[in-house]
Write an enzyme that holds these catalytic residues in place. Structure first.
Site, PDB file in Angstrom:
ATOM      1  N   HIS A  66      -7.508   9.763  -1.995  1.00 30.78           N
ATOM      2  CA  HIS A  66      -6.858   9.694  -0.681  1.00 30.78           C
ATOM      3  C   HIS A  66      -7.698  10.338   0.425  1.00 30.78           C
ATOM      4  CE1 HIS A  66      -2.538   9.256   1.082  1.00 30.78           C
ATOM      5  NE2 HIS A  66      -3.447   8.980   1.982  1.00 30.78           N
TER       6      HIS A  66
ATOM      7  N   TYR B 127       3.033   9.820  -0.305  1.00 31.36           N
ATOM      8  CA  TYR B 127       4.123   9.249   0.481  1.00 31.36           C
ATOM      9  C   TYR B 127       5.489   9.501  -0.144  1.00 31.36           C
ATOM     10  CZ  TYR B 127       0.233   6.472   2.411  1.00 31.36           C
ATOM     11  OH  TYR B 127      -0.949   6.051   2.958  1.00 31.36           O
TER      12      TYR B 127
ATOM     13  N   ASP C  53       0.840  -1.197   0.000  1.00 32.52           N
ATOM     14  CA  ASP C  53       0.000   0.000   0.000  1.00 32.52           C
ATOM     15  C   ASP C  53       0.873   1.244   0.000  1.00 32.52           C
ATOM     16  OD1 ASP C  53      -2.957   1.070   0.688  1.00 32.52           O
ATOM     17  OD2 ASP C  53      -1.477   2.250   1.806  1.00 32.52           O
TER      18      ASP C  53
ATOM     19  N   LYS D 244      -2.718   6.020  -4.352  1.00 34.22           N
ATOM     20  CA  LYS D 244      -3.806   6.946  -4.042  1.00 34.22           C
ATOM     21  C   LYS D 244      -3.589   8.299  -4.721  1.00 34.22           C
ATOM     22  CE  LYS D 244      -3.721   4.817   0.516  1.00 34.22           C
ATOM     23  NZ  LYS D 244      -2.307   4.381   0.444  1.00 34.22           N
TER      24      LYS D 244
END
Length: 277
Positions: free
Chosen positions: A109, A51, A46, A76
């Site tokens: 997200h 990120y 994931d 996302k």
């Protein structure tokens, strides 16, 4: 290797119930950490554009020697790309960064209700889904009111809703809403960023079962049918978090852990969170 169960999404896609999360793993450490996870037996990763480590996740999958179709990868849509065309371009960028031909799951997200119309954003994801470049689409941090709008105004129901869940914030009402609409629930922050690890109820259960508190907490998630993806950069922890399939919690254990709920979020409230990176 322990056999990780799968959850069947509402479009028939199979997703491993236990995955490996890379949130807050620095890009420089992501390849090594993800390779350790894949060597351990994880087949579900994931990540997210937010990120900053999509490229490294893709590199790790390639270096692992596993077939692409044997690793389920989620990413996302970042908060700054909710406009329809921006969302389409952001997905292309994610595929380019991962160096994949397709993605297994793509999520909005955050709903960002004060920033834009997430229904229009969802229609962009529907377009991507129909193109065949993603196997399933879903949302993250969506509340029942957000989901009701999507279900009423669009054509493809979300396959997944990824939300904050842990023993101090069990989210029973939202999980029930998801289940009632055939939306699988994924749990982020499954151990409340470590806050639950010293809880007396959890430590007592862990001591009786000769397990760690983290293992007991993750097992609680699995027995509730949540999809969960713990994160660590330490090999021993990665392996420990995977060793969840040779013990079970009793109904009394499950009830005692769920009763710890006290409404404590570790992250933002989706109804008010409107952060633009």
């Amino acid at each position: 290797m322990n056999a990780v169960p799968t959850v069947t999404l509402n479009n028939g896609v199979q997703i491993p119930q236990l995955g490996f999360g890379v949130y807050q793993i620095e890009p420089a450490a992501t390849v090594a950490a993800t390779l350790v996870a894949l060597e351990t037996g994880y087949r579900h990763i994931d990540t997210a554009e937010m990120y900053g480590n999509e490229k490294e996740v893709g590199q790790a999958v390639r270096e692992s020697g596993l077939a692409r179709e044997d690793v389920f990868v989620t990413s996302k849509l970042n908060n700054g790309y909710h406009a329809h065309n921006d969302a389409l371009k952001a997905f292309d960028r994610t595929l380019d960064d991962l160096r994949f031909d397709y993605l297994d799951l793509f999520l909005i997200h955050w709903p960002m209700p004060a920033v834009g119309d997430f229904v229009d954003t969802w229609r962009a994801l529907e377009e991507i889904y129909r193109s065949g470049r993603v196997k399933a689409i879903g949302v993250s941090n969506f509340q029942p009111d957000h989901l009701r709008r999507l279900l009423a105004e669009t054509e493809v129901a979300p396959a997944v809703n990824q939300i904050e869940i842990h023993p101090y914030f069990p989210q029973d009402e939202l999980r029930a809403f998801d289940a009632g609409h055939r939306i699988a629930t994924e749990a982020w922050s499954p151990i409340a960023q470590g806050k639950v690890l010293d809880d007396p109820t959890l430590t007592d259960i862990a001591r009786r079962l000769n397990r760690t508190t983290a293992q007991v907490t993750l097992r609680w998630h699995l027995q509730r049918n949540d999809i969960v993806f713990p994160k660590s950069v330490t090999r021993s922890r990665v392996e420990e978090n995977f060793a969840l399939f040779d013990f079970e919690l009793t109904e009394a254990d499950m009830a005692a852990i769920t009763a710890l709920g006290r409404g404590d979020r570790t992250g933002p409230d989706p109804d008010t969170f409107n952060y633009l990176p």
